[in-house]
Design a protein around this motif. Structure first.
Motif, PDB file in Angstrom:
ATOM      1  N   ILE A 377       1.066  -0.827  -0.111  1.00 38.43           N
ATOM      2  CA  ILE A 377       0.076   0.280  -0.162  1.00 38.43           C
ATOM      3  C   ILE A 377       0.725   1.370   0.028  1.00 38.43           C
ATOM      4  N   GLU A 378       0.862   2.093  -1.067  1.00 34.21           N
ATOM      5  CA  GLU A 378       1.574   3.318  -1.010  1.00 34.21           C
ATOM      6  C   GLU A 378       0.902   4.648  -1.067  1.00 34.21           C
ATOM      7  N   VAL A 379       0.903   5.355  -0.042  1.00 33.76           N
ATOM      8  CA  VAL A 379       0.642   6.705   0.099  1.00 33.76           C
ATOM      9  C   VAL A 379       1.846   7.870  -0.384  1.00 33.76           C
ATOM     10  N   ALA A 380       0.743   8.425  -1.802  1.00 33.46           N
ATOM     11  CA  ALA A 380       1.747   9.588  -2.066  1.00 33.46           C
ATOM     12  C   ALA A 380       1.259  11.154  -2.558  1.00 33.46           C
ATOM     13  N   ASN A 381       2.518  11.668  -1.163  1.00 31.21           N
ATOM     14  CA  ASN A 381       2.342  13.298  -1.961  1.00 31.21           C
ATOM     15  C   ASN A 381       3.512  14.192  -2.163  1.00 31.21           C
ATOM     16  N   TRP A 382       2.691  15.100  -3.135  1.00 31.98           N
ATOM     17  CA  TRP A 382       3.471  15.995  -3.209  1.00 31.98           C
ATOM     18  C   TRP A 382       3.754  17.400  -2.772  1.00 31.98           C
ATOM     19  N   GLY A 383       5.189  17.665  -1.946  1.00 33.53           N
ATOM     20  CA  GLY A 383       5.595  19.014  -1.053  1.00 33.53           C
ATOM     21  C   GLY A 383       6.697  19.068  -1.555  1.00 33.53           C
ATOM     22  N   ASP A 384       7.469  19.248  -0.074  1.00 37.42           N
ATOM     23  CA  ASP A 384       8.727  19.445  -0.396  1.00 37.42           C
ATOM     24  C   ASP A 384       9.252  18.152   0.245  1.00 37.42           C
ATOM     25  N   THR A 385      10.820  18.437  -0.747  1.00 34.85           N
ATOM     26  CA  THR A 385      11.278  17.026  -0.491  1.00 34.85           C
ATOM     27  C   THR A 385      11.699  17.003   0.745  1.00 34.85           C
ATOM     28  N   ILE A 386      12.117  15.447   1.380  1.00 35.78           N
ATOM     29  CA  ILE A 386      13.158  15.105   2.397  1.00 35.78           C
ATOM     30  C   ILE A 386      13.742  15.381   2.487  1.00 35.78           C
ATOM     31  N   PRO A 387      15.143  15.934   3.059  1.00 35.00           N
ATOM     32  CA  PRO A 387      16.343  15.889   2.864  1.00 35.00           C
ATOM     33  C   PRO A 387      16.585  14.131   3.055  1.00 35.00           C
ATOM     34  N   GLU A 388      17.421  13.762   2.878  1.00 36.27           N
ATOM     35  CA  GLU A 388      18.251  12.075   2.816  1.00 36.27           C
ATOM     36  C   GLU A 388      18.472  11.958   4.306  1.00 36.27           C
ATOM     37  N   GLU A 389      19.512  12.978   4.714  1.00 34.62           N
ATOM     38  CA  GLU A 389      19.785  12.373   6.151  1.00 34.62           C
ATOM     39  C   GLU A 389      18.547  12.805   7.539  1.00 34.62           C
ATOM     40  N   ASP A 390      17.329  13.134   6.499  1.00 37.49           N
ATOM     41  CA  ASP A 390      16.268  13.061   7.765  1.00 37.49           C
ATOM     42  C   ASP A 390      15.479  11.458   7.576  1.00 37.49           C
ATOM     43  N   LEU A 391      15.607  10.829   5.899  1.00 36.63           N
ATOM     44  CA  LEU A 391      14.618   9.790   5.735  1.00 36.63           C
ATOM     45  C   LEU A 391      14.933   8.727   6.798  1.00 36.63           C
ATOM     46  N   ALA A 392      16.617   8.521   7.436  1.00 33.32           N
ATOM     47  CA  ALA A 392      16.650   7.524   7.963  1.00 33.32           C
ATOM     48  C   ALA A 392      16.411   7.793   9.192  1.00 33.32           C
ATOM     49  N   PHE A 393      15.622   8.798   9.647  1.00 32.86           N
ATOM     50  CA  PHE A 393      15.018   8.722  11.802  1.00 32.86           C
ATOM     51  C   PHE A 393      13.960   9.406  11.348  1.00 32.86           C
ATOM     52  N   ILE A 394      13.163   8.941  10.092  1.00 30.38           N
ATOM     53  CA  ILE A 394      12.038   9.871  10.048  1.00 30.38           C
ATOM     54  C   ILE A 394      10.616   8.694  10.493  1.00 30.38           C
ATOM     55  N   PHE A 395      10.880   7.557  10.512  1.00 26.34           N
ATOM     56  CA  PHE A 395       9.678   6.574  11.770  1.00 26.34           C
ATOM     57  C   PHE A 395      10.435   6.972  13.397  1.00 26.34           C
ATOM     58  N   GLU A 396      11.533   7.297  13.190  1.00 28.08           N
ATOM     59  CA  GLU A 396      12.743   7.816  15.278  1.00 28.08           C
ATOM     60  C   GLU A 396      10.539   8.530  15.712  1.00 28.08           C
TER      61      GLU A 396
END
Length: 457
Positions: A377-396
């Motif tokens: 199941i994929e939920v996609a939205n268009w907005g500001d790009t999340i910085p690469e360094e934040d992706l690894a911690f986004i579920f923290e």
């Protein structure tokens, strides 16, 4: 007091060696006894033939006693050998000097007879007159018993010495081989909360201690990661709790600074209620995560239609989405065995996050893709790009990028952590991809086959 591993292994080695030596000694003792008895039988048989041959050369029965020296020559060198020659009427014609009983060689002997040797008898015919005599030859077995007795004593002494030496050698070898373990214990005693970054040295040998050292270092790494996360969690929790508490304190101070009209009190209470609701959501989320971490969430699994559930959830956000000029589209369908309440909560958090960060005039797309091993199941939205360094911690937990920190009044910072915990409970996984064109895609993968630990309680 329980024995140490060194003592236990030394006793084990001693036990094994004692059993092995005792078994070999018993076999050797039995073999020696059999060989000696066989040798005595051969000697007796040979002497019996020699006496019979001599008697065939004797003139008559009266010449037998006179041949004493011939019989003595026959038994010379055999101290325990007994030779007796008797006439048919029982008269003793010749006998070597021995301590054998008088009925030696007779068919019947008392059960209490102390003579334990080997006996052979035969009828012999004198050469000249044809008189028949009885020849009895036996061995007392004294030599045999003396040899086996000395061998038994030597065997017991050797076995005892072997067991003692084996125990001592086993203890020394075990102590030497356990030195890496003692070194590992000394290193682990240096570890404290302030030194979680410390790692023990992996010894060159043995491999078992190497495995223990590696496992211990991996455990330390997990503890350190958990401690760092806990420290960051505590700091973020203090920050996020401080904001609503400061707001509530400010509202109370404003209300008490002077007399207010009823309408002003209503406004202050409404503003305080929003902060209370925010605190309640935060506490509820924290309690859910704590129960999920300790495996105390019971899953009520049922089969749902994904398209129907996703349309129902998207309808809940349609009004808020329309206010921001955002559309929501659902594509694809499949059936899935999940906890429907937790599934709705995970999708609700993703849609809430998507509506909050989507750019006006865009469409939030929810797609269902049926796979052989599971469902995506994929939920996609268009907005500001999340910085690469934040992706690894986004579920923290409590993690938010600095750019989004201004939105902290609208978010507890725990929504995505709850999504990951729900996926872990279902044996699935949660992923996020942020593309340069501003597309952010959150993907939830549910396995088709439920894991054994799915129903937790």
């Amino acid at each position: 007091m329980p024995l140490s591993l060194t003592g236990r292994l030394a006793l084990f080695f001693a036990l094994v060696v004692s059993i092995a030596l005792a078994s070999m000694g018993a076999f050797a003792y039995y073999s020696l006894a059999v060989q000696l008895e066989s040798r005595d039988n051969e000697v007796i048989r040979g002497k019996l033939e020699q006496v019979e041959h001599f008697l065939r050369e004797v003139e008559g029965i009266d010449d037998v006693p006179a041949a004493q020296h011939r019989f003595d020559d026959m038994v010379r060198g055999y101290a325990d050998l007994i030779v007796r020659v008797s006439a048919r009427d029982g008269r003793l014609l010749f006998s070597t000097s021995d301590g054998a009983p008088r009925d030696f060689g007779q068919p019947r002997r008392d059960a209490g007879d102390s003579f334990m040797g080997l006996i052979r008898s035969a009828d012999a015919v004198l050469g000249k007159d044809g008189t028949r005599v009885i020849v009895v030859i036996g061995a007392t077995g004294e030599d045999r018993r003396e040899v086996t007795g000395r061998f038994r004593t030597t065997l017991l002494l050797g076995t005892t010495i072997g067991v003692v030496l084996t125990a001592m050698a086993g203890a020394a070898i075990t102590r030497r081989e356990l030195q890496p373990t003692h070194a590992l214990i000394k290193q682990t005693n240096r570890i404290s909360v302030e030194r979680l970054s410390y790692r023990v040295e992996i010894p060159f040998k043995p491999t078992e201690v190497q495995d223990i050292a590696r496992a211990f270092n991996e455990m330390l790494q997990r503890l350190e990661d958990g401690y760092v996360k806990l420290s960051r969690f505590s700091a973020d929790l203090a920050h996020d709790l401080r904001t609503p508490l400061n707001n509530l304190i400010g509202h109370a101070e404003v209300a008490l600074s002077r007399d207010r009209t009823p309408s002003e009190y209503v406004v202050l209470i409404e503003e305080s209620l929003l902060e209370y609701q925010r605190l309640a959501r935060m506490i509820d989320a924290m309690l859910f995560l704590a129960r999920a971490d300790s495996a105390k969430v019971t899953l009520d699994v049922s089969t749902i239609s994904l398209h129907r559930e996703l349309k129902k959830l998207s309808a809940y956000f349609e009004m808020l989405a329309e206010e921001r000029g955002i559309a929501i589209a659902v594509n694809g369908d499949a059936t899935l065995e999940v906890d429907s309440i937790l599934f709705q909560r995970a999708i609700h958090n993703l849609l809430s996050n998507a509506v909050r960060h989507a750019r006006s005039g865009t469409t939030i797309k929810i797609a269902v893709v049926k796979e052989e091993a599971g469902c995506l199941i994929e939920v996609a939205n268009w907005g500001d790009t999340i910085p690469e360094e934040d992706l690894a911690f986004i579920f923290e937990r409590f993690y938010r990028g600095d750019a989004a920190r201004s939105n902290s009044s609208q978010s507890t910072g725990l929504g995505l952590s709850i999504v990951r915990s729900i996926m872990d409970l279902h044996g699935g996984r949660a992923e996020v991809v942020s593309e340069p064109n501003g597309a952010t895609r959150f993907r939830l993968w549910f396995p088709t086959t439920r894991p054994n630990n799915l129903a937790l309680g």
